[in-house]
Design a protein around this motif. Structure first.
Motif, mmCIF file in Angstrom:
data_model
loop_
_atom_site.group_PDB
_atom_site.id
_atom_site.type_symbol
_atom_site.label_atom_id
_atom_site.label_comp_id
_atom_site.label_asym_id
_atom_site.label_seq_id
_atom_site.Cartn_x
_atom_site.Cartn_y
_atom_site.Cartn_z
ATOM 1 N N THR A 67 -16.775 1.189 41.231
ATOM 2 C CA THR A 67 -15.388 1.566 40.929
ATOM 3 C C THR A 67 -15.368 2.572 39.789
ATOM 4 O O THR A 67 -16.182 2.508 38.868
ATOM 5 C CB THR A 67 -14.564 0.337 40.540
ATOM 6 O OG1 THR A 67 -15.164 -0.283 39.405
ATOM 7 C CG2 THR A 67 -14.498 -0.660 41.685
ATOM 8 N N SER A 68 -14.415 3.512 39.881
ATOM 9 C CA SER A 68 -14.268 4.535 38.826
ATOM 10 C C SER A 68 -13.048 4.287 37.945
ATOM 11 O O SER A 68 -12.713 5.110 37.103
ATOM 12 C CB SER A 68 -14.149 5.921 39.462
ATOM 13 O OG SER A 68 -13.035 5.958 40.351
ATOM 14 N N THR A 69 -12.364 3.186 38.157
ATOM 15 C CA THR A 69 -11.174 2.877 37.351
ATOM 16 C C THR A 69 -11.599 2.437 35.963
ATOM 17 O O THR A 69 -12.642 1.784 35.789
ATOM 18 C CB THR A 69 -10.351 1.763 38.028
ATOM 19 O OG1 THR A 69 -11.175 0.605 38.182
ATOM 20 C CG2 THR A 69 -9.849 2.202 39.385
ATOM 21 N N PRO A 70 -10.776 2.765 34.937
ATOM 22 C CA PRO A 70 -11.145 2.369 33.565
ATOM 23 C C PRO A 70 -10.987 0.871 33.306
ATOM 24 O O PRO A 70 -11.503 0.363 32.326
ATOM 25 C CB PRO A 70 -10.168 3.178 32.689
ATOM 26 C CG PRO A 70 -8.989 3.426 33.584
ATOM 27 C CD PRO A 70 -9.544 3.563 34.984
ATOM 28 N N ILE A 71 -10.302 0.169 34.202
ATOM 29 C CA ILE A 71 -10.064 -1.262 34.013
ATOM 30 C C ILE A 71 -11.009 -2.035 34.923
ATOM 31 O O ILE A 71 -11.051 -1.814 36.141
ATOM 32 C CB ILE A 71 -8.607 -1.635 34.340
ATOM 33 C CG1 ILE A 71 -7.654 -0.873 33.418
ATOM 34 C CG2 ILE A 71 -8.388 -3.136 34.204
ATOM 35 C CD1 ILE A 71 -6.197 -1.137 33.711
ATOM 36 N N ASN A 72 -11.793 -2.926 34.348
ATOM 37 C CA ASN A 72 -12.675 -3.802 35.112
ATOM 38 C C ASN A 72 -11.942 -5.104 35.395
ATOM 39 O O ASN A 72 -11.224 -5.622 34.527
ATOM 40 C CB ASN A 72 -13.959 -4.084 34.351
ATOM 41 C CG ASN A 72 -14.738 -2.815 34.067
ATOM 42 O OD1 ASN A 72 -14.844 -1.952 34.940
ATOM 43 N ND2 ASN A 72 -15.282 -2.690 32.871
ATOM 44 N N TYR A 73 -12.147 -5.641 36.566
ATOM 45 C CA TYR A 73 -11.456 -6.874 36.919
ATOM 46 C C TYR A 73 -12.199 -7.560 38.049
ATOM 47 O O TYR A 73 -13.029 -6.952 38.747
ATOM 48 C CB TYR A 73 -10.009 -6.587 37.346
ATOM 49 C CG TYR A 73 -9.868 -5.837 38.635
ATOM 50 C CD1 TYR A 73 -9.727 -6.507 39.855
ATOM 51 C CD2 TYR A 73 -9.890 -4.448 38.642
ATOM 52 C CE1 TYR A 73 -9.615 -5.819 41.032
ATOM 53 C CE2 TYR A 73 -9.770 -3.745 39.821
ATOM 54 C CZ TYR A 73 -9.633 -4.435 41.016
ATOM 55 O OH TYR A 73 -9.523 -3.740 42.194
ATOM 56 N N ILE A 74 -11.877 -8.849 38.226
ATOM 57 C CA ILE A 74 -12.331 -9.607 39.388
ATOM 58 C C ILE A 74 -11.129 -10.369 39.930
ATOM 59 O O ILE A 74 -10.165 -10.631 39.201
ATOM 60 C CB ILE A 74 -13.471 -10.590 39.042
ATOM 61 C CG1 ILE A 74 -12.983 -11.651 38.039
ATOM 62 C CG2 ILE A 74 -14.699 -9.870 38.537
ATOM 63 C CD1 ILE A 74 -13.952 -12.790 37.850
ATOM 64 N N LEU A 75 -11.192 -10.721 41.207
ATOM 65 C CA LEU A 75 -10.167 -11.525 41.850
ATOM 66 C C LEU A 75 -10.751 -12.895 42.153
ATOM 67 O O LEU A 75 -11.880 -13.004 42.656
ATOM 68 C CB LEU A 75 -9.681 -10.860 43.146
ATOM 69 C CG LEU A 75 -9.020 -9.492 43.000
ATOM 70 C CD1 LEU A 75 -8.661 -8.938 44.382
ATOM 71 C CD2 LEU A 75 -7.776 -9.580 42.140
ATOM 72 N N CYS A 76 -10.003 -13.930 41.819
ATOM 73 C CA CYS A 76 -10.455 -15.287 42.094
ATOM 74 C C CYS A 76 -10.645 -15.446 43.602
ATOM 75 O O CYS A 76 -9.753 -15.102 44.390
ATOM 76 C CB CYS A 76 -9.446 -16.310 41.564
ATOM 77 S SG CYS A 76 -9.853 -18.020 42.002
ATOM 78 N N PRO A 77 -11.808 -15.954 44.046
ATOM 79 C CA PRO A 77 -12.029 -16.123 45.482
ATOM 80 C C PRO A 77 -11.034 -17.063 46.151
ATOM 81 O O PRO A 77 -10.837 -16.977 47.368
ATOM 82 C CB PRO A 77 -13.456 -16.677 45.558
ATOM 83 C CG PRO A 77 -14.104 -16.227 44.293
ATOM 84 C CD PRO A 77 -13.015 -16.239 43.266
ATOM 85 N N TYR A 78 -10.399 -17.937 45.367
ATOM 86 C CA TYR A 78 -9.453 -18.885 45.954
ATOM 87 C C TYR A 78 -8.017 -18.356 45.961
ATOM 88 O O TYR A 78 -7.379 -18.279 47.001
ATOM 89 C CB TYR A 78 -9.507 -20.218 45.188
ATOM 90 C CG TYR A 78 -10.768 -21.009 45.411
ATOM 91 C CD1 TYR A 78 -11.478 -21.543 44.341
ATOM 92 C CD2 TYR A 78 -11.261 -21.230 46.696
ATOM 93 C CE1 TYR A 78 -12.636 -22.279 44.544
ATOM 94 C CE2 TYR A 78 -12.404 -21.955 46.904
ATOM 95 C CZ TYR A 78 -13.105 -22.482 45.828
ATOM 96 O OH TYR A 78 -14.231 -23.201 46.026
ATOM 97 N N CYS A 79 -7.507 -18.009 44.794
ATOM 98 C CA CYS A 79 -6.077 -17.675 44.676
ATOM 99 C C CYS A 79 -5.825 -16.191 44.430
ATOM 100 O O CYS A 79 -4.680 -15.772 44.270
ATOM 101 C CB CYS A 79 -5.433 -18.489 43.553
ATOM 102 S SG CYS A 79 -6.091 -18.115 41.905
#
Length: 339
Positions: A67-79
């Motif tokens: 990803t080239s976005t300045p914000i790093n994130y993850i999405l919960c696999p459940y919700c």
């Protein structure tokens, strides 16, 4: 006898089935949603879903690799809850191992390993690794920190808590004694201030009474002099009172008008003559000798500007206080001399 054996076997099978279903349910709860295995070093996300620490780190690293976005994130696999982080190190510092889930995972692993050895089970307590010594022992939950500890570590922990509590109580006792000493000192000063307030009230009341007495005395003198002047005037001029004097003043004006008129009647002339006969004897020497008492008034105009009450801090140096009192006394003496 056969029926008894059958019933006992049935109850034993029921117990084993219930125990297995509980273990299966707990195993399902403690399964990581990423690797689909028993969680190791479980960490909770803000959405309250838990996963292995290593799985979360790999998931975050792979999710933000391309990803080239300045914000790093993850999405919960459940919700699908989005958790933002600045860097991989920041995300790593955000992951805190849940000690309760960790102990449950270790206890379940130990129960599975010892499922063929029922002699190690006592009152539903399983062998697991102690949070402090990390040895596989019978554990109990500490009600103070909610860690699962062995008996030896639990006693040591309670002794530490006891010692720390005693230290805290000694510190609290020392602080309270110091606070109470200061409070007694403050109460004494407050009582002193109350006495000062009462002294000020008494002083002002005495000052007001003295001023009122001087006022009443001065007004009495003025009233006495005015009364003596009135008596001297009415006694010396031959007229008894102001009504009689006003009557003859009116008679004078009326008589002068009638005598200057050309057509005065005999009746009016005789009436005027009769009234003039009632004029009292007036001696000019007596009137001129009437003496009136005169008074002079002198007020201290600087009296309201004088400072009769002085309040100062005890921290002021003595020389400053003496100079202040000396200047005040000099001002008062100057004011008295001018007055």
């Amino acid at each position: 006898m056969a029926s008894n054996c059958t019933s006992s076997n049935f109850s034993s099978n029921n117990t084993e089935t219930t125990s297995k279903s509980k273990d299966d349910l707990l195993s399902e709860i403690l399964t990581c949603g990423i690797c689909l295995s028993r969680m190791t070093s479980p960490c909770c996300l803000p959405c309250a879903h838990s996963f292995c620490r290593s799985c979360l780190l790999d998931y975050a690293q792979n999710n933000n690799m391309n990803t080239s976005t300045p914000i790093n994130y993850i999405l919960c696999p459940y919700c699908k809850f989005q958790l933002n982080f600045r860097s991989f190190e920041h995300f790593e510092s955000m992951l805190i191992i849940n000690p309760t889930l960790k102990q449950l995972c270790e206890a379940l692993d130990a129960s599975v390993l010892n499922s063929d050895q029922p002699q190690y089970q006592t009152s539903g307590i399983y062998r697991a690794r102690c949070h402090t010594c990390c040895l596989l022992k019978m554990l109990k939950v500490c009600k103070h920190c909610f860690f699962m500890l062995c008996e030896t570590c639990r006693r040591t922990h309670l002794l530490d808590v006891h010692r720390e509590s005693k230290i805290q109580l000694d510190i609290l006792d020392s602080h309270l004694r110091l606070i109470n000493e200061k409070r007694l000192q403050m109460d004494k000063i407050s009582q002193k201030y109350d006495d000062m307030r009462q002294h000020i009230r008494n002083y002002v009341e005495r000052l007001i009474r003295e001023i009122e007495q001087q006022r009443d005395h001065a007004l009495d003198i003025i009233n006495d002099r005015q009364q003596s002047n009135d008596e001297a005037f009415w006694t010396g001029n031959g007229f008894d009172n102001g009504e009689k004097l006003d009557f003859f003043i009116s008679l004078l004006e009326t008589g002068q008008k009638k005598l200057s008129a050309k057509n005065i009647t005999d009746k009016e002339l005789m009436e005027l003559s009769d009234n003039l006969q009632t004029i009292p004897d007036v001696h000019e020497e007596t009137i001129e000798s009437i003496h009136f008492s005169q008074l002079s008034l002198e007020l201290d105009e600087k009296f309201p500007m004088k400072q009769f009450i002085h309040i100062y801090d005890n921290d002021i140096p003595t020389t400053t206080t003496n100079n202040f009192e000396k200047s005040t006394n000099d001002n008062e003496q100057t004011e008295c001399i001018k007055t």
